[in-house]
Design an enzyme around this catalytic site. Structure first.
Site, PDB file in Angstrom:
ATOM      1  N   ASP A   1     -11.134  -5.369  10.778  1.00 44.00           N
ATOM      2  CA  ASP A   1     -11.178  -6.808  11.062  1.00 44.00           C
ATOM      3  C   ASP A   1     -12.312  -7.140  12.026  1.00 44.00           C
ATOM      4  OD1 ASP A   1      -9.972  -5.429  13.135  1.00 44.00           O
ATOM      5  OD2 ASP A   1      -8.125  -6.592  13.140  1.00 44.00           O
TER       6      ASP A   1
ATOM      7  N   ASP B   1       0.817  -1.211   0.000  1.00 41.16           N
ATOM      8  CA  ASP B   1       0.000   0.000   0.000  1.00 41.16           C
ATOM      9  C   ASP B   1       0.848   1.257   0.000  1.00 41.16           C
ATOM     10  OD1 ASP B   1      -2.721   0.042  -0.362  1.00 41.16           O
ATOM     11  OD2 ASP B   1      -3.153   0.755   1.654  1.00 41.16           O
TER      12      ASP B   1
END
Length: 737
Positions: A451, A146
């Site tokens: 998450d 990223d």
């Protein structure tokens, strides 16, 4: 399956001490209700009967009632984890031997910054999963960069070359540790695997090249004869930055094309850096994972997906087989969405001074949730069914593109160019606009803890999960060795949890309506984790200030209500201690765990509450800071000796230092009062005990302020400002009451 119904693939058993926890919960709950009754009765008499609305006792009583109500709420929601805990065991040796029946597996590894997450960590993570005891033609590894760094791509290119030697070496010597760095560190002088010196020399040579490139900060392609490499690095033009760049997807190893030294097939290895534009939201790690879901769907579309962090490596080559014991068993609930392994760490010092293991959350509480609908997703070490990312078990959400469907047959090698073109298209920064990605498909946006939030919504949709905790840790990762990094990470988590707690799909409202009540309360407990800051801060400051002023706010030792306070404190700590020890902890680790509970309760948690509140009014923008995995040698030496690492003038250290100063002054003042009048001990015992307990826990702070001279000591600036703040806090409370 002949194969799976005729043999035992796994077992589960209830934890034997469950009935003790249930009986204790009834007794403890009764005592809490008694305490709350005492608070309310006392306040009723003061306010309604005696009209003492502005009395000091009344104001303090109201504040302590708030603190105890929060403690009661957090205790009640935490009991969910103690009601139905189960232990599981898998038997991968009983799986069918025909590997053609195994589903394909896509592995996702996420990294974001080559200077905070060293590329060699990424290399070791990738090599460890590429070496799984799993059919190589069914294994694909995707690395999401990223940060869009050519340094990471260079490291993975080097890893792809080394893998041709490493994978057959692991197979030939039947290695269990298949991360090269971890394996070579664990070598004993008596170990002499075949070809060990050659393979170690190759690894050290690769490591040197990668680290030299990182030091230099760029890749020199002028001396590289590899045209593929030159073509890949040519995409890093002058305007290419970590926050503004086009998509880069590079196939480094292709199954069926590349082979290792022993002429065996290699798994796929694909580098992915999604497009980023400053004007387009990228949704941090959740956005990166969704790009990997789409890119992998086009190229391999494996039914199983494993996600791991870049600093995590596989510690057991049979881990995927343990997962198949559940995924291939027809007796297991077909709504099984994922199998979660606990987070385990290497490099943690003997007594885990920062309590970085998170044993309560990742081990003890996860076992409790496993007896209901299953554990939450912990961000790493988790195997998903790809189908779970597309709606509920009974109703699939169809993606906007045919090639992204979970049942789509991926491209063949001859169609690779077309697949790459489509993969580049679905990794565009604007691709998700007007789609259901991040809301109904993939990892869900809306919280910094994507998450936890994603697994919560999966459970709301009717999916289940399983907690797999084998004796040998499946994965090992790196834990922060710097207190500032650790508290900053906790602050980020806490902001994300508050996002969940107060959104329209909050566990306490939407969750209670959409899933099993107990599971919803379990999610509620951690969503409201940061409100621990309310009682911890009050108990860390108010009793101490009133102790300095010789004002008692708790029952005397001779008062029957003193027994209630004593039982609640001792009972809670003894139960927590027993759970910790029975789950493999030590006394020293438990002590550090409860100390860090207090430290984060007056630092990370209140800062998160303030930042979240400011964000609600548009006065603060949430960010995602990558936790540094770079290890400083001197810091590491101090960490191994169990020393706290301060070193920087962080605002997170101010409340910790202020609290330590107030408590040692209060304890000294209380001791002086008792010296002058021994009868004061009965009145002030509870406040003296609390102040003394905090002082005992604050020893590392006093040590860092007074006795240490190394670079990890408490900065003088922090100490002086904290001293001034302590005086301000004392005067403010004294004047207010």
């Amino acid at each position: 399956m002949e194969d799976s119904t005729s043999v035992l693939l796994h077992t589960k058993k209830s934890v034997k001490r469950t009935w003790i926890n249930r009986i204790f919960a009834i007794v403890y709950a009764s005592t809490i209700f008694a305490l709350l009754y005492h608070h309310l009765h006392t306040l009723f008499e003061a306010i309604i009967i005696n009209k003492y609305t502005n009395d000091r006792h009344t104001k303090v009583g109201l504040l302590m009632l708030v603190a105890d109500l929060v403690l009661a709420f957090m205790w009640f929601t935490h009991q969910i984890f103690r009601l139905f805990p189960i232990n599981r065991q898998a038997f991968p040796e009983n799986l069918v031997k025909d590997e053609s029946k195994y589903p394909s597996l896509d592995v996702f590894i996420c990294t974001a910054d080559p200077y905070r997450e060293p590329p060699m960590d990424v290399v070791n993570a990738a090599l460890s999963v590429m070496a799984y005891d799993y059919p190589k033609e069914k294994l694909s590894v995707y690395v999401s960069d990223d940060g869009g760094s050519q340094l990471t791509l260079f490291a993975l290119m080097e890893a792809s070359k080394f893998a041709k030697h490493w994978l057959p070496f692991c197979r030939l010597n039947n290695l269990v540790v298949r991360s090269p760095e971890a394996y070579f560190k664990s070598l004993q002088p008596s170990d002499s695997p075949h070809n060990i010196h050659d393979i170690q020399a190759l690894y050290e040579s690769m490591k040197t090249r990668v680290e030299n490139v990182v030091i230099r900060g760029s890749v020199d392609c002028s001396t590289d004869d590899n045209e593929v490499g030159k073509s890949a690095f040519s995409k890093w033009t002058e305007g290419f930055t970590s926050q503004d760049h086009p998509s880069v997807i590079q196939v480094l190893l292709e199954c069926g094309v590349n082979k290792d030294d022993m002429d065996n097939q290699m798994p796929n290895l694909i580098y992915v850096s999604r497009e980023k534009r400053k004007a387009t939201p990228h949704h941090f790690k959740g956005g990166a994972l969704n790009v990997l879901i789409r890119v992998s769907a086009i190229m391999t579309n494996a039914p199983l997906v494993l996600t791991i962090d870049c600093d995590v490596y596989s510690n057991d080559p049979q881990t995927p087989l343990r997962v198949l014991c559940y995924m291939l068993d027809p007796c297991v609930d077909p709504n099984l969405a994922f199998v979660q392994f606990p987070q385990r760490f290497n490099g943690i010092n003997k007594n885990d001074v920062y309590s970085a293991e998170f044993k309560n959350w990742t081990e003890i509480d996860a076992v409790g949730l496993d007896g209901i609908l299953g554990p939450n997703y912990m961000g790493t070490g988790c195997f998903f069914r790809r189908r779970a990312f597309f709606g509920s078990p009974s109703s699939i959400v169809q993606p906007e593109c045919l090639q992204l469907r979970p049942d789509h047959v991926p491209c063949s090698s001859s169609q690779l160019e077309d697949a790459l073109a489509l993969a580049l298209d679905v990794s565009r920064s604007s691709y998700e606009a007007s789609t259901q990605w991040g809301s109904q498909m993939g990892f869900i946006y809306g919280s910094l803890v994507e998450d936890y939030y994603t697994s919560f919504l999966l459970h709301c949709k009717g999916w289940r999960s399983i907690y797999c905790n084998p004796n040998r840790p499946a994965f090992l990762g790196n834990a922060p060795i710097n207190l500032h990094d650790f508290l900053t990470m906790l602050k980020r988590y806490s902001i994300g949890l508050l996002d969940m707690a107060f959104c329209k799909t909050s566990p306490i409202t939407f969750g209670v309506r959409s899933m099993n009540l107990l599971q919803a309360l379990g999610y509620t407990h951690y969503s409201f984790w940061p409100i621990w800051s309310i009682p911890i801060t009050m108990y860390a400051i108010l009793p101490q200030i009133f102790l300095i002023n010789s004002f008692s706010i708790f029952p005397k030792v001779s008062d029957p209500w003193f027994v209630v306070y004593a039982f609640l404190f001792v009972g809670s700590y003894v139960q927590d201690f027993m759970e910790y020890i029975l789950n493999g902890g030590t006394y020293a680790k438990w002590w550090n765990n409860q100390r860090m509970w207090m430290i984060r309760g007056i630092s990370s948690f209140p800062f998160a509450v303030v930042e979240y509140t400011l964000g609600c009014f548009g006065l603060s923008v949430p960010g995602y800071s990558v936790t540094s995995k770079v290890v400083d040698v001197k810091q590491n030496q101090r960490y191994e000796r169990g020393m706290f690492e301060f070193g920087v003038s962080s605002p997170l250290f101010f409340p910790v230092t202020v609290t330590a100063m107030l408590n040692i002054v209060a304890f000294s003042s209380g001791a002086a009062q008792i010296w002058r009048n021994v009868n004061a001990c009965e009145d002030m015992f509870v406040q003296m005990f609390i102040a003394g307990f905090v002082v005992l826990n604050s020893w590392p702070i006093y040590d860092a302020i007074i006795f240490r001279s190394d670079t990890g000591k408490m900065p003088v600036k922090v100490s002086l400002i904290s001293m001034a703040l302590a005086c301000i806090v004392y005067l403010s409370v004294a004047l207010a009451f």
